[in-house]
Scaffold this motif. Sequence first.
Motif, short mmCIF file in Angstrom:
data_model
loop_
_atom_site.label_atom_id
_atom_site.label_comp_id
_atom_site.label_asym_id
_atom_site.label_seq_id
_atom_site.Cartn_x
_atom_site.Cartn_y
_atom_site.Cartn_z
N GLY A 13 -22.89 -101.97 -9.29
CA GLY A 13 -21.88 -101.35 -8.46
C GLY A 13 -20.77 -102.33 -8.20
O GLY A 13 -20.54 -103.23 -8.99
N MET A 14 -20.12 -102.16 -7.08
CA MET A 14 -19.00 -103.02 -6.73
C MET A 14 -19.50 -104.42 -6.39
O MET A 14 -20.56 -104.58 -5.79
N ILE A 50 -19.57 -107.70 -4.20
CA ILE A 50 -19.44 -107.87 -2.75
C ILE A 50 -19.47 -109.35 -2.39
O ILE A 50 -19.94 -110.18 -3.17
N ASP A 51 -18.97 -109.65 -1.18
CA ASP A 51 -19.06 -111.02 -0.70
C ASP A 51 -20.28 -111.18 0.19
O ASP A 51 -21.12 -110.26 0.29
N ASP A 52 -20.41 -112.31 0.86
CA ASP A 52 -21.58 -112.59 1.69
C ASP A 52 -21.71 -111.66 2.90
O ASP A 52 -22.78 -111.53 3.47
N ASN A 53 -20.60 -111.03 3.29
CA ASN A 53 -20.62 -110.09 4.41
C ASN A 53 -20.65 -108.64 3.96
O ASN A 53 -20.39 -107.75 4.74
N HIS A 54 -20.92 -108.43 2.68
CA HIS A 54 -21.05 -107.11 2.06
C HIS A 54 -19.75 -106.33 2.01
O HIS A 54 -19.74 -105.11 1.91
N ARG A 55 -18.61 -107.04 2.06
CA ARG A 55 -17.32 -106.39 1.87
C ARG A 55 -17.11 -106.20 0.37
O ARG A 55 -17.38 -107.10 -0.43
N ALA A 56 -16.59 -105.03 -0.01
CA ALA A 56 -16.29 -104.76 -1.42
C ALA A 56 -15.14 -105.65 -1.86
O ALA A 56 -14.21 -105.90 -1.09
N LEU A 57 -15.21 -106.14 -3.09
CA LEU A 57 -14.17 -107.00 -3.63
C LEU A 57 -13.36 -106.26 -4.68
O LEU A 57 -13.89 -105.48 -5.47
N ASN A 58 -12.05 -106.55 -4.70
CA ASN A 58 -11.19 -105.94 -5.71
C ASN A 58 -11.27 -106.74 -7.01
O ASN A 58 -12.04 -107.70 -7.11
N ALA A 59 -10.43 -106.39 -7.99
CA ALA A 59 -10.47 -107.05 -9.30
C ALA A 59 -10.14 -108.53 -9.22
O ALA A 59 -10.55 -109.31 -10.08
N GLY A 82 -11.14 -110.42 -6.76
CA GLY A 82 -12.19 -111.06 -5.97
C GLY A 82 -11.87 -111.17 -4.49
O GLY A 82 -12.54 -111.90 -3.77
N LYS A 83 -10.87 -110.43 -4.04
CA LYS A 83 -10.49 -110.42 -2.62
C LYS A 83 -11.11 -109.21 -1.93
O LYS A 83 -11.23 -108.14 -2.53
N PRO A 84 -11.51 -109.35 -0.65
CA PRO A 84 -12.12 -108.21 0.07
C PRO A 84 -11.15 -107.03 0.20
O PRO A 84 -9.96 -107.22 0.42
N ILE A 85 -11.69 -105.83 0.04
CA ILE A 85 -10.94 -104.60 0.25
C ILE A 85 -11.06 -104.25 1.72
O ILE A 85 -12.17 -104.04 2.23
N LYS A 86 -9.93 -104.19 2.42
CA LYS A 86 -9.92 -103.99 3.86
C LYS A 86 -10.65 -102.69 4.24
O LYS A 86 -10.39 -101.63 3.70
N GLY A 87 -11.62 -102.82 5.17
CA GLY A 87 -12.31 -101.67 5.71
C GLY A 87 -13.39 -101.07 4.83
O GLY A 87 -13.89 -99.99 5.12
N LEU A 88 -13.79 -101.76 3.75
CA LEU A 88 -14.80 -101.20 2.85
C LEU A 88 -15.97 -102.16 2.69
O LEU A 88 -15.82 -103.27 2.17
#
Length: 71
Positions: free
Chosen positions: A9-10, A12-21, A23-29
Amino acid sequence: VRISAIVSGMLIDDNHRALNAEGKPIKGLWVVGNLGGGFYGGVDYPLTVFGLSLGRCYTFGYLAGKHVAKL
């Protein structure tokens, strides 16, 4: 043919935030359970570990919720 679980799947970072292409967190996801990719390190799903998918959902859902509550 039945699919018992989605094992990628998508990213994620250590806080389970989805990352974009990039590698940056997608706000609110946030992504939990098997929808968070990279957990198994490949395409092989450990079929002999019963309840593994549920355990990931409960555990990572709890941790993501803790992170969201701090925002």
